[in-house]
Design an enzyme around this catalytic site. Structure first.
Site, PDB file in Angstrom:
ATOM      1  N   GLY A  30       0.848  -1.194   0.000  1.00 57.48           N
ATOM      2  CA  GLY A  30       0.000   0.000   0.000  1.00 57.48           C
ATOM      3  C   GLY A  30       0.882   1.242   0.000  1.00 57.48           C
ATOM      4  O   GLY A  30       0.591   2.237   0.675  1.00 57.48           O
ATOM      5  N   GLY A  31       1.948   1.178  -0.777  1.00 57.22           N
ATOM      6  CA  GLY A  31       2.990   2.229  -0.731  1.00 57.22           C
ATOM      7  C   GLY A  31       2.717   3.427  -1.617  1.00 57.22           C
ATOM      8  O   GLY A  31       3.597   4.270  -1.795  1.00 57.22           O
ATOM      9  N   HIS A  48      -4.511   1.774   9.597  1.00 49.98           N
ATOM     10  CA  HIS A  48      -5.455   2.712  10.239  1.00 49.98           C
ATOM     11  C   HIS A  48      -6.696   2.956   9.366  1.00 49.98           C
ATOM     12  O   HIS A  48      -7.710   3.430   9.858  1.00 49.98           O
ATOM     13  CB  HIS A  48      -4.766   4.037  10.621  1.00 49.98           C
ATOM     14  CG  HIS A  48      -4.488   4.959   9.484  1.00 49.98           C
ATOM     15  ND1 HIS A  48      -4.223   6.290   9.661  1.00 49.98           N
ATOM     16  CD2 HIS A  48      -4.412   4.741   8.150  1.00 49.98           C
ATOM     17  CE1 HIS A  48      -4.003   6.854   8.481  1.00 49.98           C
ATOM     18  NE2 HIS A  48      -4.106   5.938   7.556  1.00 49.98           N
TER      19      HIS A  48
HETATM   20  C1  LIG Z   1      -3.563   6.016   3.325  1.00 53.07           C
HETATM   21  S1  LIG Z   1      -2.779   5.432   1.882  1.00 53.07           S
HETATM   22  C2  LIG Z   1      -1.104   5.266   2.444  1.00 53.07           C
HETATM   23  C3  LIG Z   1      -0.127   5.357   1.322  1.00 53.07           C
HETATM   24  C4  LIG Z   1       1.347   5.300   1.722  1.00 53.07           C
HETATM   25  N1  LIG Z   1       1.685   4.098   2.428  1.00 53.07           N
HETATM   26  C5  LIG Z   1       1.700   6.522   2.525  1.00 53.07           C
HETATM   27  O1  LIG Z   1       1.820   6.461   3.746  1.00 53.07           O
HETATM   28  O2  LIG Z   1       1.857   7.589   1.931  1.00 53.07           O
HETATM   29  C6  LIG Z   1      -3.300   3.756   1.767  1.00 53.07           C
HETATM   30  C7  LIG Z   1      -2.839   3.047   0.514  1.00 53.07           C
HETATM   31  O3  LIG Z   1      -3.419   1.738   0.497  1.00 53.07           O
HETATM   32  C8  LIG Z   1      -3.721   1.421  -0.839  1.00 53.07           C
HETATM   33  N2  LIG Z   1      -4.723   0.336  -0.900  1.00 53.07           N
HETATM   34  C9  LIG Z   1      -6.051   0.409  -0.621  1.00 53.07           C
HETATM   35  N3  LIG Z   1      -6.625  -0.785  -0.810  1.00 53.07           N
HETATM   36  C10 LIG Z   1      -5.648  -1.631  -1.227  1.00 53.07           C
HETATM   37  C11 LIG Z   1      -5.622  -3.014  -1.563  1.00 53.07           C
HETATM   38  N4  LIG Z   1      -6.725  -3.756  -1.533  1.00 53.07           N
HETATM   39  N5  LIG Z   1      -4.432  -3.560  -1.918  1.00 53.07           N
HETATM   40  C12 LIG Z   1      -3.298  -2.798  -1.960  1.00 53.07           C
HETATM   41  N6  LIG Z   1      -3.257  -1.489  -1.633  1.00 53.07           N
HETATM   42  C13 LIG Z   1      -4.424  -0.907  -1.276  1.00 53.07           C
HETATM   43  C14 LIG Z   1      -4.248   2.736  -1.395  1.00 53.07           C
HETATM   44  O4  LIG Z   1      -4.244   2.737  -2.819  1.00 53.07           O
HETATM   45  C15 LIG Z   1      -3.286   3.728  -0.770  1.00 53.07           C
HETATM   46  O5  LIG Z   1      -2.166   3.962  -1.589  1.00 53.07           O
END
Ligand SMILES: C[S@@+](CC[C@H](N)C(=O)[O-])C[C@H]1O[C@@H](n2cnc3c(N)ncnc32)[C@H](O)[C@@H]1O
Length: 439
Positions: free
Chosen positions: A279-280, A345
């Site tokens: 989720g980066g 979170h």
């Molecule tokens: C709040 S953001 C945090 C992004 C990054 N880690 C940061 O701190 O800047 C949450 C991330 O989770 C990703 N995400 C949501 N659902 C997901 C899934 N099912 N599989 C992988 N990533 C996912 C979103 O696309 C988003 O980039």
């Protein structure tokens, strides 16, 4: 003077509950207000505190070293305390309900119109700005007047403004995009939250049909909604790059000894992964890691949904892009560390467990670590940025910022066999690094 609310008068389109509380459009007015003198609303909130705060401020001297973040933050906390003490409750109420929402509206609209880009070359008149962006002069003049009255652009004449560092910083997309992204894809949920809670009798919000789905009339979660409504998705990814700027970073040696914890004992076989960022987003964390540790051994893998990975324009070629849904089997096995920043979170415990299950299944006992970069909300004295984020989590995702106890309960739940080895932190950091291993 005492104000009285006539208890026999129920609002024409409202109703009174059995406690005599008037309910109208989801809002409640307690009749207990009758006991409070209106004078309290028009006097400084806490005049008695003012001398003490001023003394505290003067102890910083006439030219405090505001380049030192600790000094700057302490001074800022005192300045905020001074404003709260001097403001009357009426003024604070107007600030919250008129001024701040209006300022967000004005900044968002001017940002989208390109006003701050043009204003960078200021001072300039509203006529010049309107011509520069090709938009309606009359409305821009009013928006700029409020932004200026709030102190975020500088008024240099009648309908003439100069930029401030703040307004110029808005022209950096990772800073400015937070405004249209939240205005278009998030804040509505918070604005209607009180109605949602009233309608659900104050039950803990549900993740499937929560306040977000209610406010946006959708079955999608916020990520899906933003991706489905461009340019919100792109703006959100920028916002993720922006919110973290300037904060202490876990990868600094004073925060977490990266070399000792991750490099020492690293499996040097050619396909061994050092860090998998799940989720980066656009890869800001791995970019930072690559810059800070250019000679780090092993693969750096960036994982996110394909809609996010496919929008990445610039990424260090040494970072692998991988489209991946974190509810499915983790394809990178036995990495030195699986890392998540502000991911758990976003989800209630049950969804987090589905994510954790996939990571635990890929971890190598006695070798792999799970690193979670998130808030650990203290029992007392929580930071306002962390509690603000908790409000976002509550209203957007029916999730939460977790306390240490919450983290222990989630991560050390018997189904995973994980244990928290240590929670790392440094001064002035809202976020911690929770280091876990297989028990
Ligand atoms: C709040 S953001 C945090 C992004 C990054 N880690 C940061 O701190 O800047 C949450 C991330 O989770 C990703 N995400 C949501 N659902 C997901 C899934 N099912 N599989 C992988 N990533 C996912 C979103 O696309 C988003 O980039």
């Amino acid at each position: 003077m005492t104000i009285s609310i006539d208890s026999t008068t129920t609002p024409s389109n409202g109703k009174a509950d059995k406690n005599g509380v008037h309910i109208k459009n989801g809002s409640t007015v307690s009749e207990n207000n009758r006991a409070v003198d209106i004078g309290i609303a028009v006097r400084a909130c806490d005049s008695e505190a003012v001398p003490g705060i001023l003394k505290e401020i003067s102890s910083f001297g006439t030219s405090p070293p505001t380049d030192l973040d600790t000094t700057r933050l302490e001074l800022l906390a005192n300045a905020r305390a001074l404003v709260r003490a001097l403001e009357t409750p009426r003024e604070t109420m107007i600030k919250h309900n008129w001024a701040q929402p209006g300022c967000h509206t004005a900044i968002t609209t001017c940002y989208n119109a390109g006003v701050f880009d043009v204003l960078k070359g200021g001072p300039m008149t509203v006529d010049e700005i309107a011509k520069g962006v090709g938009k309606n002069r009359e409305v821009l003049a009013r928006l700029l007047k409020h932004i200026s009255a709030m102190g975020y652009v500088q008024e240099t004449g009648s309908d003439e403004y100069a930029p401030t560092n703040f307004s110029t910083a808005l022209t950096i997309p990772i800073i400015g995009d937070g405004y249209p992204c939240l205005a278009g894809g998030a804040l509505r949920s918070g604005l209607h939250f009180h109605e949602y809670m009233e309608n659900t009798n104050y039950a803990t919000p549900n993740a499937e049909l929560g306040p977000y789905q209610d406010a946006f009339d959708t079955k999608m979660n916020m990520f899906q909604y933003m991706v489905a409504n461009p340019p919100l998705g792109k703006q959100f990814n920028h916002h993720m790059g922006g919110y973290r700027q300037g904060r202490p970073s876990w990868m600094d040696p004073t925060f977490y000894p990266v070399e000792k914890q991750l490099f020492t004992g690293f499996d040097t076989s050619p396909d061994a992964a050092l860090l998998v960022d799940i989720g980066g987003s656009l890869g800001h964390d791995l970019e930072e890691f690559r810059t800070k540790y250019p000679d780090a051994p092993g693969r750096l893998v960036l994982q996110d949904l394909p809609e996010v990975i496919d929008t990445i324009q610039h990424l260090n070629p040494k970072i692998e892009r991988m489209s991946y849904d974190f509810h499915t089997e983790q394809p990178v096995k036995a990495a030195r560390a699986y890392y998540m920043h502000s991911v758990l979170h976003d989800w209630p415990d049950e969804v987090c467990k589905s994510i954790l299950k996939q990571i635990v299944g890929a971890m190598k006992p006695g070798y792999s670590k799970l690193l979670i970069n998130e808030n650990v909300i203290p029992d007392k004295g929580a930071d306002w940025q962390a509690t603000a984020l908790d409000m976002m989590m509550l209203t957007l995702f029916s999730s939460k910022e977790r306390t240490l106890n919450d983290w222990h309960q989630l991560l050390e739940s018997s189904e995973f066999g994980l244990k928290i080895v240590r929670v790392w932190n440094v001064q002035n950091s809202q976020e911690s690094l929770i280091e876990c291993e297989l028990a």
